[in-house]
Design an enzyme around this catalytic site. Structure first.
Site, PDB file in Angstrom:
ATOM      1  N   PHE A 123      32.483 -58.181  35.089  1.00  0.00           N
ATOM      2  CA  PHE A 123      32.891 -59.331  34.745  1.00  0.00           C
ATOM      3  C   PHE A 123      34.018 -59.767  33.743  1.00  0.00           C
ATOM      4  O   PHE A 123      33.704 -58.704  32.644  1.00  0.00           O
ATOM      5  CB  PHE A 123      31.453 -60.252  34.104  1.00  0.00           C
ATOM      6  CG  PHE A 123      31.982 -61.684  33.623  1.00  0.00           C
ATOM      7  CD1 PHE A 123      32.112 -62.751  34.677  1.00  0.00           C
ATOM      8  CD2 PHE A 123      32.206 -62.139  32.273  1.00  0.00           C
ATOM      9  CE1 PHE A 123      32.516 -64.237  34.230  1.00  0.00           C
ATOM     10  CE2 PHE A 123      32.696 -63.330  32.038  1.00  0.00           C
ATOM     11  CZ  PHE A 123      32.807 -64.431  32.782  1.00  0.00           C
ATOM     12  N   ASP A 210      37.504 -52.728  29.324  1.00  0.00           N
ATOM     13  CA  ASP A 210      36.987 -54.039  28.963  1.00  0.00           C
ATOM     14  C   ASP A 210      35.773 -53.920  27.890  1.00  0.00           C
ATOM     15  O   ASP A 210      34.714 -53.929  28.441  1.00  0.00           O
ATOM     16  CB  ASP A 210      36.818 -55.087  30.206  1.00  0.00           C
ATOM     17  CG  ASP A 210      35.990 -56.584  29.733  1.00  0.00           C
ATOM     18  OD1 ASP A 210      35.824 -56.876  28.380  1.00  0.00           O
ATOM     19  OD2 ASP A 210      35.941 -57.244  30.341  1.00  0.00           O
ATOM     20  N   LYS A 239      34.426 -61.508  22.183  1.00  0.00           N
ATOM     21  CA  LYS A 239      33.029 -61.685  21.729  1.00  0.00           C
ATOM     22  C   LYS A 239      32.504 -61.494  20.223  1.00  0.00           C
ATOM     23  O   LYS A 239      32.804 -62.343  19.330  1.00  0.00           O
ATOM     24  CB  LYS A 239      32.010 -61.182  22.468  1.00  0.00           C
ATOM     25  CG  LYS A 239      32.139 -62.014  23.933  1.00  0.00           C
ATOM     26  CD  LYS A 239      30.737 -61.553  24.623  1.00  0.00           C
ATOM     27  CE  LYS A 239      30.691 -62.515  25.828  1.00  0.00           C
ATOM     28  NZ  LYS A 239      31.308 -62.174  27.122  1.00  0.00           N
TER      29      LYS A 239
HETATM   30  C1  LIG Z   1      32.285 -62.454  28.272  1.00  0.00           C
HETATM   31  C2  LIG Z   1      33.029 -61.635  28.637  1.00  0.00           C
HETATM   32  C3  LIG Z   1      34.305 -61.753  29.317  1.00  0.00           C
HETATM   33  C4  LIG Z   1      35.117 -63.074  28.976  1.00  0.00           C
HETATM   34  O1  LIG Z   1      35.238 -63.569  27.788  1.00  0.00           O
HETATM   35  P1  LIG Z   1      35.397 -65.091  27.357  1.00  0.00           P
HETATM   36  O2  LIG Z   1      35.713 -64.990  25.974  1.00  0.00           O
HETATM   37  O3  LIG Z   1      34.232 -65.954  27.697  1.00  0.00           O
HETATM   38  O4  LIG Z   1      36.624 -65.480  28.033  1.00  0.00           O
HETATM   39  C5  LIG Z   1      35.107 -60.855  29.687  1.00  0.00           C
HETATM   40  N1  LIG Z   1      34.599 -59.502  29.616  1.00  0.00           N
HETATM   41  C6  LIG Z   1      33.325 -59.151  29.427  1.00  0.00           C
HETATM   42  C7  LIG Z   1      32.887 -57.955  29.633  1.00  0.00           C
HETATM   43  C8  LIG Z   1      32.590 -60.088  28.930  1.00  0.00           C
HETATM   44  O5  LIG Z   1      31.398 -60.006  28.675  1.00  0.00           O
END
Ligand SMILES: *Cc1c(COP(=O)(O)O)cnc(C)c1O
Length: 388
Positions: A123, A210, A239
């Site tokens: 994700f 990520d 986050k």
């Molecule tokens: C939550 C998340 C995102 C997206 O972040 P947003 O601030 O909602 O755009 C991207 N990568 C990972 C691994 C995430 O957990």
């Protein structure tokens, strides 16, 4: 708009691991706004720093120097070894920056149609590029046409990447979560990142991590890659970085750090004084209060306690995670556990229909960890109609 299935509760106050609803009822928060409130709710040092900054200067523009942004970038460089940062406002934006960086890196090498290797069950966000990169049909369906330039392989499968390397000369980067969050709290084999680093080095690809969910102390180290002894070329954060004040970051080092030139990428809000103050304070408090060590200890304690409590519950397929990312996989869809937990005044989450996910804040104490384990274990036992 109707984008969320909301639970029937409204919170109006928070302190540490606890939230209060508009009826004055208190809830234990094992999700921290989806890995956002690193320092718990309304940590006094964060409240003070953000309040003071709000009364001094909130926003100027990236057309000018921003001292708090430079301070934060220097701090992140020191902690990560990635010496340059682009600031934005969310995880999706941070990954969008990484994807654009990789494409431009390809173009600079004469690859006109660059490909980025991405993972199944990954994700990366909800913008068009990041939902294309995500390995989840649910986030893509109905938004076609998707982008080109991505090649998907199973997570934790090095052989599949070697296959792509042998057949696709346009690859410029691998984008991967060191620990997958939304995809079910998936932990790869121990040498996974090390091997990825080597494949990238051999092929001249960028290794882009990520760490939007697993970064900022949650895994027990500042960044998840620090468990593996390697350094990526690019890393994305969001986050937990601002403890609830929106901020995202795309970090890079060496060659990768030189790809963007003035005019290539931008953000109006990115890295403003208020958001950077929240992030600097978050990092300072994590350090001062030794919260990475706490994340490791409490996370290990919780996984072990869950193992013990649920040893005889056949429906529990696996208990996994790292630090304060905890996943409990069940044998069947269990989305209703979220509502059951809410009735017990505990906030949890379920991903991929059958993985109970816990992401408590880094300030969690042993007493609260035990409380979460007891409530969740009881709910799961009841779910499988075991007598507790
Ligand atoms: C939550 C998340 C995102 C997206 O972040 P947003 O601030 O909602 O755009 C991207 N990568 C990972 C691994 C995430 O957990």
């Amino acid at each position: 708009m109707n984008t969320y299935m909301r639970l029937p509760v409204t919170f109006v106050k928070g302190k540490g691991m606890w939230l209060w609803d508009d009826q004055g009822k208190r809830y234990l928060d094992a999700l921290s706004g989806i890995a956002v409130c690193s320092l718990g709710h309304c940590h006094p040092k964060l409240v003070k720093a953000v309040s003071e900054q709000a009364g001094t200067l909130i926003h100027t523009s990236n057309l000018y120097h921003i001292d708090k942004q430079e301070k934060l970038a220097n701090k992140l460089a020191l902690l990560s070894g990635l010496n340059k940062t682009f600031f934005c406002n969310s995880g999706a934006e941070a990954n969008e920056a990484a994807i654009k960086l990789a494409r431009r890196y390809g173009h600079n090498k004469g690859i006109d149609l660059p490909t980025i290797i991405v993972m199944e069950q990954s994700f990366h966000g909800r913008t068009m590029a990041t939902l294309t990169a995500s390995g989840n049909r649910k986030v893509q369906a109905g938004f076609e046409p998707l982008l080109t330039g991505f090649s998907r392989v199973p997570f934790n499968d090095l052989e599949a990447i070697s296959q792509v390397a042998a057949h696709n000369r346009n690859v410029v980067a691998i984008l991967v979560e060191p620990y997958q969050g939304e995809g079910g709290v998936n932990v790869p084999q121990v040498n996974y990142l090390k091997e990825l680093r080597q494949i990238c080095d051999e092929n001249g690809w960028l290794l882009m991590l990520d760490e939007v969910q697993c970064g900022i102390g949650r895994s027990g180290k500042w960044f998840a890659f620090q468990h593996s002894g390697i350094v990526p070329d690019v890393m994305t954060l969001a986050k937990g970085l601002g403890s609830g004040i929106p901020i995202g970051a795309c970090l890079a080092r060496d060659m990768a750090a030189e790809v963007f030139k003035p005019g290539n990428h931008a953000s109006t809000f990115g890295g403003n004084p208020l958001a950077c103050t929240a992030a600097i304070t978050t990092l300072d408090v994590i350090e001062e209060e030794n919260l990475m060590c706490n994340a490791m200890e409490q996370g290990d304690f919780m996984r072990k306690a869950f193992q013990t409590q649920m040893v005889n519950v056949e429906g529990v397929t696996q208990i996994r995670g790292q630090g304060l990312m905890i996943g409990i996989e069940l044998s069947k869809p269990c989305g209703n556990l979220v509502k059951d937990a809410l009735k017990q005044r505990l906030l949890i989450n379920v991903v991929l229909d059958k993985v109970v996910r816990l992401l408590p804040s880094l300030v969690i104490k042993r007493r609260e960890a035990k409380q979460i384990v007891n409530i969740v274990s009881t709910l799961i036992k009841k779910f499988y109609e075991y007598k507790s």
